[in-house]
Design a protein around this motif. Structure first.
Motif, mmCIF file in Angstrom:
data_model
loop_
_atom_site.group_PDB
_atom_site.id
_atom_site.type_symbol
_atom_site.label_atom_id
_atom_site.label_comp_id
_atom_site.label_asym_id
_atom_site.label_seq_id
_atom_site.Cartn_x
_atom_site.Cartn_y
_atom_site.Cartn_z
ATOM 1 N N PRO A 167 -15.702 3.610 -2.085
ATOM 2 C CA PRO A 167 -14.832 4.778 -1.883
ATOM 3 C C PRO A 167 -14.606 5.112 -0.417
ATOM 4 N N VAL A 168 -15.589 4.855 0.433
ATOM 5 C CA VAL A 168 -15.392 5.101 1.869
ATOM 6 C C VAL A 168 -14.292 4.183 2.404
ATOM 7 N N ALA A 169 -14.323 2.910 1.987
ATOM 8 C CA ALA A 169 -13.278 1.967 2.395
ATOM 9 C C ALA A 169 -11.916 2.403 1.866
ATOM 10 N N PHE A 170 -11.889 2.976 0.663
ATOM 11 C CA PHE A 170 -10.625 3.466 0.097
ATOM 12 C C PHE A 170 -10.024 4.553 0.988
ATOM 13 N N PHE A 171 -10.829 5.527 1.390
ATOM 14 C CA PHE A 171 -10.325 6.597 2.255
ATOM 15 C C PHE A 171 -9.892 6.047 3.615
ATOM 16 N N ALA A 172 -10.641 5.063 4.130
ATOM 17 C CA ALA A 172 -10.255 4.444 5.400
ATOM 18 C C ALA A 172 -8.910 3.732 5.260
ATOM 19 N N HIS A 173 -8.676 3.108 4.107
ATOM 20 C CA HIS A 173 -7.406 2.415 3.859
ATOM 21 C C HIS A 173 -6.255 3.403 3.768
ATOM 22 N N PHE B 205 -2.355 -9.297 12.907
ATOM 23 C CA PHE B 205 -2.068 -9.918 11.619
ATOM 24 C C PHE B 205 -2.516 -8.984 10.504
ATOM 25 N N ASP B 206 -1.947 -9.192 9.340
ATOM 26 C CA ASP B 206 -2.294 -8.396 8.172
ATOM 27 C C ASP B 206 -3.485 -9.036 7.467
ATOM 28 N N LEU B 207 -4.516 -8.264 7.231
ATOM 29 C CA LEU B 207 -5.711 -8.792 6.586
ATOM 30 C C LEU B 207 -5.495 -9.083 5.104
ATOM 31 N N GLY B 208 -4.461 -8.473 4.511
ATOM 32 C CA GLY B 208 -4.200 -8.701 3.096
ATOM 33 C C GLY B 208 -5.378 -8.266 2.240
ATOM 34 N N TRP B 209 -5.660 -9.044 1.193
ATOM 35 C CA TRP B 209 -6.743 -8.673 0.281
ATOM 36 C C TRP B 209 -8.116 -8.806 0.929
ATOM 37 N N TRP B 210 -8.175 -9.538 2.043
ATOM 38 C CA TRP B 210 -9.461 -9.665 2.757
ATOM 39 C C TRP B 210 -9.946 -8.329 3.311
ATOM 40 N N TYR B 211 -9.013 -7.375 3.393
ATOM 41 C CA TYR B 211 -9.393 -6.055 3.903
ATOM 42 C C TYR B 211 -10.581 -5.485 3.132
ATOM 43 N N TRP B 212 -10.525 -5.593 1.797
ATOM 44 C CA TRP B 212 -11.514 -4.891 0.980
ATOM 45 C C TRP B 212 -12.926 -5.435 1.132
ATOM 46 N N PRO B 213 -13.172 -6.729 0.951
ATOM 47 C CA PRO B 213 -14.559 -7.185 1.148
ATOM 48 C C PRO B 213 -15.029 -7.010 2.585
ATOM 49 N N LEU B 214 -14.114 -7.197 3.544
ATOM 50 C CA LEU B 214 -14.493 -7.035 4.948
ATOM 51 C C LEU B 214 -14.855 -5.586 5.244
ATOM 52 N N ALA B 215 -14.045 -4.649 4.741
ATOM 53 C CA ALA B 215 -14.300 -3.234 4.991
ATOM 54 C C ALA B 215 -15.601 -2.786 4.334
ATOM 55 N N GLY C 31 -8.452 0.045 12.443
ATOM 56 C CA GLY C 31 -8.176 -1.377 12.585
ATOM 57 C C GLY C 31 -9.070 -2.052 13.597
ATOM 58 N N PHE C 32 -10.238 -1.476 13.805
ATOM 59 C CA PHE C 32 -11.166 -1.927 14.838
ATOM 60 C C PHE C 32 -12.298 -2.749 14.251
ATOM 61 N N VAL C 33 -12.159 -3.136 12.974
ATOM 62 C CA VAL C 33 -13.286 -3.705 12.256
ATOM 63 C C VAL C 33 -13.769 -5.025 12.867
ATOM 64 N N LEU C 34 -12.851 -5.829 13.425
ATOM 65 C CA LEU C 34 -13.263 -7.107 14.004
ATOM 66 C C LEU C 34 -14.024 -6.925 15.317
#
Length: 312
Positions: free
Chosen positions: A123-129, A138-148, A237-240
């Motif tokens: 849920p924290v990742a959901f609010f961040a999204h 570049f767009d992370l696409g579906w990789w956003y969720w496991p990475l986040a 968008g600073f996750v990397l």
């Protein structure tokens, strides 16, 4: 009122409230017998700290939640992700602390604690999204969720591991929150206000947590900070660049992973005297104040480097 002045006033307000509130709050923790249990294998210096009140992080987490709610009510966007992190991480840490108060208990077992962190990171990742900004090329696409989710749960665990000597985790988190709120180009105003309140609360906490500590952070503080810190990074968008921002947290965590893997592979041999690695420095004769100074310096340089990289 200009941005820098408002930021300074917000930090000052959090600091003032914290300095006033911590003395009676520490007395309250003593009254509930929320004393720290020291593991037998830790250095002798730590054995003398047994019984020191723990749970001091509850106060600065509460201040951050109040600051985020007030900022949101005033129409400043972007606080939801960090708010969710403080609430969910703080509640998990509080449950762990309450479990530790039971006779003979060391808290929530590790085999259960990290899966719970992963579950609550969703849920924290959901609010961040929902409030995300994307400076990535570049767009992370579906990789956003496991990475986040991995970034949020992993950061919470790393901050928790680093909270081992007086002042260390609190100082590093104050540095990281300041960097994310003030030095990055995509920090929304609500998130910035929450972060400044947390920094003020952390500075007040450090006054009482400096060596010799009169209160410890506890899991409610370390997990709440870790969840919120990663939520802010993911939202911007600073996750990397998060591993660079939290370089000391990464080093502490990797030292534990290396020690465990080497211990199992060699049948009991060790790479370091003790992990997380700050304990090795302590066993080498470094004082806690010296460890804090060196680790905070490394943390500050790494945070500034991550901010510079974000502007490239």
């Amino acid at each position: 009122m200009t941005g820098p002045l408002l930021d300074a006033l917000t930090v000052a307000l959090g600091l003032l409230i914290g300095l006033v509130a911590y003395r009676p709050f520490i007395g309250l923790l003593r009254g509930t017998r929320a004393g720290q249990v020291i593991q037998a294998e830790l250095p002798e210096e730590h054995q003398r700290k047994a019984g020191t009140p723990t749970g001091g992080g509850i106060l600065f987490v509460a201040l951050g939640i109040a600051g985020g709610l007030l900022a949101t009510a005033a129409g400043h966007p972007g606080a939801a992700a960090a708010l969710a992190g403080l609430v969910l991480g703080g509640l998990l840490g509080l449950a762990d602390a309450l479990q530790k108060l039971k006779v003979g208990s060391l808290g929530i077992p590790a085999r259960l604690k990290f899966p719970l962190q992963v579950l609550l990171a969703i849920p924290v990742a959901f609010f961040a999204h929902q409030g995300h900004q994307w400076p990535l090329p570049f767009d992370l696409g579906w990789w956003y969720w496991p990475l986040a989710v991995l970034a949020i749960a992993g950061t919470a665990n790393a901050v928790n591991l680093t909270d081992g000597i007086d002042g260390l985790a609190g100082g590093l988190c104050a540095i990281a929150f300041t960097c994310l709120a003030l030095f990055l180009p995509h920090a929304p105003s609500g998130e910035r206000a929450l972060a400044m309140v947390v920094v003020g609360g952390l500075l007040a906490f450090l006054w009482y947590n400096r060596n010799p500590a009169r209160v410890f952070m506890g899991d409610a503080g370390s997990l709440g900070l870790g969840f919120a810190l990663a939520a802010m990074a993911v939202q911007q968008g600073f996750v990397l660049l998060l591993p660079l921002l939290g370089l000391v947290f990464v080093i502490e965590t990797v030292s534990v992973m290396m020690q465990v893997a080497y211990f199992k592979a060699t049948g009991g041999r060790r790479i370091f005297k003790m992990t997380p690695i700050h304990f090795t420095f302590q066993l080498e004769g470094w004082s806690e104040n010296r460890i804090d100074a060196v680790f905070w310096t490394v943390g500050a340089v790494a945070a500034l480097a991550s901010a510079a990289a974000a502007h490239l």
